[in-house]
Design a protein around this motif. Structure first.
Motif, PDB file in Angstrom:
ATOM      1  N   MET A 219      -1.778 -14.271 -10.265  1.00 22.90           N
ATOM      2  CA  MET A 219      -1.018 -13.066  -9.923  1.00 22.90           C
ATOM      3  C   MET A 219      -1.752 -12.215  -8.882  1.00 22.90           C
ATOM      4  O   MET A 219      -1.173 -11.726  -7.921  1.00 22.90           O
ATOM      5  CB  MET A 219      -0.789 -12.205 -11.168  1.00 22.90           C
ATOM      6  N   SER A 220      -3.052 -12.034  -9.095  1.00 24.20           N
ATOM      7  CA  SER A 220      -3.825 -11.180  -8.201  1.00 24.20           C
ATOM      8  C   SER A 220      -3.894 -11.769  -6.796  1.00 24.20           C
ATOM      9  O   SER A 220      -4.063 -11.042  -5.819  1.00 24.20           O
ATOM     10  CB  SER A 220      -5.236 -10.969  -8.752  1.00 24.20           C
ATOM     11  N   ALA A 221      -3.754 -13.095  -6.700  1.00 23.87           N
ATOM     12  CA  ALA A 221      -3.845 -13.755  -5.407  1.00 23.87           C
ATOM     13  C   ALA A 221      -2.525 -13.777  -4.669  1.00 23.87           C
ATOM     14  O   ALA A 221      -2.500 -13.855  -3.441  1.00 23.87           O
ATOM     15  CB  ALA A 221      -4.348 -15.191  -5.603  1.00 23.87           C
ATOM     16  N   LEU A 222      -1.421 -13.736  -5.380  1.00 30.84           N
ATOM     17  CA  LEU A 222      -0.165 -14.156  -4.769  1.00 30.84           C
ATOM     18  C   LEU A 222       0.977 -13.160  -4.883  1.00 30.84           C
ATOM     19  O   LEU A 222       1.752 -12.999  -3.944  1.00 30.84           O
ATOM     20  CB  LEU A 222       0.260 -15.483  -5.433  1.00 30.84           C
ATOM     21  N   ALA A 223       1.133 -12.502  -6.029  1.00 29.24           N
ATOM     22  CA  ALA A 223       2.354 -11.740  -6.282  1.00 29.24           C
ATOM     23  C   ALA A 223       2.391 -10.428  -5.507  1.00 29.24           C
ATOM     24  O   ALA A 223       1.366  -9.778  -5.304  1.00 29.24           O
ATOM     25  CB  ALA A 223       2.492 -11.474  -7.778  1.00 29.24           C
ATOM     26  N   ASP A 224       3.589 -10.031  -5.089  1.00 29.99           N
ATOM     27  CA  ASP A 224       3.803  -8.703  -4.514  1.00 29.99           C
ATOM     28  C   ASP A 224       4.115  -7.699  -5.624  1.00 29.99           C
ATOM     29  O   ASP A 224       3.651  -6.564  -5.598  1.00 29.99           O
ATOM     30  CB  ASP A 224       4.965  -8.736  -3.517  1.00 29.99           C
ATOM     31  N   THR A 225       4.908  -8.156  -6.579  1.00 31.09           N
ATOM     32  CA  THR A 225       5.298  -7.345  -7.734  1.00 31.09           C
ATOM     33  C   THR A 225       4.981  -8.133  -8.991  1.00 31.09           C
ATOM     34  O   THR A 225       5.092  -9.364  -9.002  1.00 31.09           O
ATOM     35  CB  THR A 225       6.806  -7.020  -7.694  1.00 31.09           C
ATOM     36  N   VAL A 226       4.577  -7.447 -10.042  1.00 33.26           N
ATOM     37  CA  VAL A 226       4.227  -8.106 -11.299  1.00 33.26           C
ATOM     38  C   VAL A 226       5.026  -7.490 -12.438  1.00 33.26           C
ATOM     39  O   VAL A 226       5.109  -6.259 -12.555  1.00 33.26           O
ATOM     40  CB  VAL A 226       2.717  -7.985 -11.605  1.00 33.26           C
ATOM     41  N   SER A 227       5.623  -8.359 -13.262  1.00 35.24           N
ATOM     42  CA  SER A 227       6.222  -7.938 -14.529  1.00 35.24           C
ATOM     43  C   SER A 227       5.465  -8.627 -15.649  1.00 35.24           C
ATOM     44  O   SER A 227       5.085  -9.797 -15.523  1.00 35.24           O
ATOM     45  CB  SER A 227       7.702  -8.313 -14.601  1.00 35.24           C
TER      46      SER A 227
END
Length: 279
Positions: A219-227
């Motif tokens: 997630m920290s490497a790739l996502a713009d938004t996190v749920s």
């Protein structure tokens, strides 16, 4: 602009047990929306519901709106009859699974699988389908794509098989790609390459990507938004940097605390070389 909007999604098993309790998600074009949570939280079931791939006898409620390309309107996937849903699945919305062996037939060549998919959905002739298949393998950085068409899945490494599975998912130029734990079965170096590929395809093609993973390093490497999901509910949603550095929900904080060290929120254009897992 949202490409996929999930509102109040519920899923009930035939036994009567409710496993999704009103899930709300918005996945935007050209962005990666990470969906995190421990095993059994409902992440994968959310993705499967969007493609109408729920277990037999399961019932879904709420709304899953797929934006119609260029029109600004949308189609509620939950309200579609099977024939119409089949025409959209693999075409307007596609999925990449954790293990490519679940989506690649071991007894058929890569070329056969790609061209069959293209001819079925896009009605291409054999020559045009082969040319597009070569282009797709080139997009996902498979060496010697012409030669690769004649090879079988077992003749490729795990990372290359996952890239081929991504090529199959992208064959019909979908607007939405659901990636369900796409790097979990890969070693760290190969994992980083696949993550960079997803980021590049998202940026270049304007894909809306729903990335399902338990791995906050990914997630920290790739996502713009996190749920973040827990027990079939979304407990927190926000920009990656805020969720991973200043989480508001206690459960999100507990996931971060379970990491060997807190994963820094890196820029969306860079994939972490050593994603850290919550497991």
């Amino acid at each position: 602009m949202s490409a996929l909007e999930i509102t109040g999604l519920t899923v009930d098993l035939p036994s009567g047990v409710r496993i999704l309790h009103g899930v709300d998600l918005v996945v935007e074009a050209g962005r990666i929306h990470g969906l995190a949570g421990e095993s059994g939280s409902g992440k994968t079931m959310t993705g499967l519901a969007a493609l109408g791939l729920l277990p037999q006898g399961a019932r879904a409620g709420g709304r899953i709106l797929l934006e119609d390309s260029g029109s600004g309107a949308g189609t509620d996937l939950l309200g579609l009859p099977p024939k119409q849903l089949n025409s959209l699945r693999g075409n307007a919305i596609s999925m990449v699974f954790q293990d490519p062996s679940t989506s690649l037939h071991p007894m058929l060549s890569v070329g056969h699988q790609l061209t069959d998919h293209l001819r079925h959905h896009l009605k291409l002739d054999r020559k045009a389908a082969r040319a597009k298949a070569v282009d797709l393998l080139g997009q996902v950085r498979i060496p010697n794509p012409e030669e690769a068409l004649g090879r079988y899945p077992h003749q490729f490494s795990g990372g290359m098989r996952q890239r081929i599975a991504i090529a199959v998912a992208l064959a019909c130029d979908p607007r939405v790609l659901i990636a369900d734990e796409p790097t979990t079965a890969l070693d760290v170096t190969v994992q980083a390459g696949v993550l960079r590929l997803l980021r590049r395809l998202c940026d270049e093609l304007g894909l809306a990507v729903l990335l399902v993973t338990h791995d906050l390093g990914v997630m920290s490497a790739l996502a713009d938004t996190v749920s973040v999901m827990r027990h079939g509910r979304v407990v927190e949603t926000g920009p990656r940097a805020r969720v991973l550095t200043a989480p508001e929900h206690e459960y999100t904080r507990s996931l971060l605390d379970a990491l060997p060290e807190h994963a820094p929120a890196t820029g969306p254009g860079t994939a972490a070389e050593s994603p850290r897992s919550t497991s």
